[in-house]
Design an enzyme around this catalytic site. Sequence first.
Site, mmCIF file in Angstrom:
data_model
loop_
_atom_site.group_PDB
_atom_site.id
_atom_site.type_symbol
_atom_site.label_atom_id
_atom_site.label_comp_id
_atom_site.label_asym_id
_atom_site.label_seq_id
_atom_site.Cartn_x
_atom_site.Cartn_y
_atom_site.Cartn_z
ATOM 1 N N SER A 70 -3.012 -7.667 2.847
ATOM 2 C CA SER A 70 -3.298 -7.512 4.281
ATOM 3 C C SER A 70 -3.797 -8.835 4.861
ATOM 4 O O SER A 70 -3.474 -9.192 5.990
ATOM 5 C CB SER A 70 -4.374 -6.447 4.495
ATOM 6 O OG SER A 70 -3.904 -5.192 4.094
ATOM 7 N N ARG A 120 -1.783 -6.004 -8.542
ATOM 8 C CA ARG A 120 -0.542 -6.742 -8.275
ATOM 9 C C ARG A 120 -0.290 -7.803 -9.328
ATOM 10 O O ARG A 120 0.826 -8.013 -9.778
ATOM 11 C CB ARG A 120 -0.618 -7.423 -6.899
ATOM 12 C CG ARG A 120 -0.641 -6.459 -5.741
ATOM 13 C CD ARG A 120 -1.147 -7.128 -4.507
ATOM 14 N NE ARG A 120 -2.528 -7.566 -4.689
ATOM 15 C CZ ARG A 120 -3.315 -8.011 -3.715
ATOM 16 N NH1 ARG A 120 -2.849 -8.128 -2.495
ATOM 17 N NH2 ARG A 120 -4.554 -8.377 -3.966
ATOM 18 N N HIS A 145 0.846 -1.207 0.000
ATOM 19 C CA HIS A 145 0.000 0.000 0.000
ATOM 20 C C HIS A 145 0.877 1.252 0.000
ATOM 21 O O HIS A 145 0.613 2.208 -0.725
ATOM 22 C CB HIS A 145 -0.876 0.059 1.263
ATOM 23 C CG HIS A 145 -1.925 -1.004 1.364
ATOM 24 N ND1 HIS A 145 -2.099 -1.776 2.486
ATOM 25 C CD2 HIS A 145 -2.875 -1.408 0.475
ATOM 26 C CE1 HIS A 145 -3.111 -2.599 2.298
ATOM 27 N NE2 HIS A 145 -3.590 -2.408 1.088
ATOM 28 N N LYS A 188 -17.850 -6.189 8.014
ATOM 29 C CA LYS A 188 -16.592 -6.925 8.164
ATOM 30 C C LYS A 188 -16.159 -6.945 9.613
ATOM 31 O O LYS A 188 -16.492 -6.046 10.377
ATOM 32 C CB LYS A 188 -15.502 -6.257 7.319
ATOM 33 C CG LYS A 188 -15.387 -6.862 5.938
ATOM 34 C CD LYS A 188 -14.053 -6.483 5.316
ATOM 35 C CE LYS A 188 -13.868 -7.076 3.937
ATOM 36 N NZ LYS A 188 -12.655 -6.555 3.289
HETATM 37 O O1 PNS Z 1 -8.981 -2.938 0.271
HETATM 38 P P1 PNS Z 1 -10.232 -3.461 -0.354
HETATM 39 O O2 PNS Z 1 -11.046 -4.206 0.688
HETATM 40 O O3 PNS Z 1 -9.992 -4.254 -1.612
HETATM 41 O O4 PNS Z 1 -11.110 -2.168 -0.794
HETATM 42 C C1 PNS Z 1 -12.374 -2.317 -1.371
HETATM 43 C C2 PNS Z 1 -13.078 -0.952 -1.504
HETATM 44 C C3 PNS Z 1 -13.120 -0.221 -0.178
HETATM 45 C C4 PNS Z 1 -12.345 -0.104 -2.511
HETATM 46 C C5 PNS Z 1 -14.517 -1.222 -2.041
HETATM 47 O O5 PNS Z 1 -15.122 -2.211 -1.259
HETATM 48 C C6 PNS Z 1 -15.397 0.008 -2.039
HETATM 49 O O6 PNS Z 1 -15.173 0.946 -2.758
HETATM 50 N N1 PNS Z 1 -16.462 -0.011 -1.215
HETATM 51 C C7 PNS Z 1 -17.392 1.084 -1.081
HETATM 52 C C8 PNS Z 1 -18.798 0.660 -1.507
HETATM 53 C C9 PNS Z 1 -19.046 0.922 -2.971
HETATM 54 O O7 PNS Z 1 -18.883 2.019 -3.469
HETATM 55 N N2 PNS Z 1 -19.484 -0.140 -3.714
HETATM 56 C C10 PNS Z 1 -19.876 -0.070 -5.102
HETATM 57 C C11 PNS Z 1 -18.739 0.025 -6.074
HETATM 58 S S1 PNS Z 1 -17.904 -1.465 -6.357
#
Ligand code: PNS
Length: 166
Positions: free
Chosen positions: A130, A92, A19, A43
Amino acid sequence: MKRVTAIYPGSFDPVTNGHLDLIHRGAKIFDELVVAILRNPEKDPLFSVPERREMLEAMTEDLPNVHVDEFQGLLVDYARTRNAAAVLRGIRAISDYEYELQMALMNRKLDPGLETIFMMPAEKYSYLSSRLVREVARLGGSVEGLVPPMVAERLRSKVNGVTSSK
Ligand code: PNS
């Protein structure tokens, strides 16, 4: 002159060197980079949002155009409140691509004006996540070189049950 703000969203549970690699790359090309931690009630995280935020803030204090924030709900709505033009995500390996493409296209459907920019972290972090860091720490393995020393220390305390601020 137009200033470009990008959001780097994620769970960051906890922040890894992968990150941080991406944050440094993003900070070089955007005027402002907002690292946004998702507050996700569904979560069960290892670190609370304030703990994750504290670690991210400590790790980015030397980067003046990087700010740490939290959000809940739709990313596109949050991006609008920050006047952001782009979302930054890391890819990645090819296995990340399908999920990331799906998210990027859904976000584009929700807000056609918001672009998703993908960047690749250094190859040495291509296997790092993570989730694996949490697992290795929980099982007593070394996370040296995978996370900053402060995060490694917090992980040790957490898995040994020294802190209970969750
Ligand atoms: O680190 P992660 O868990 O891969 O991040 C995921 C994240 C936070 C980017 C994604 O879950 C997110 O944007 N969530 C917010 C909800 C949202 O907007 N959902 C619709 C679009 S996919």
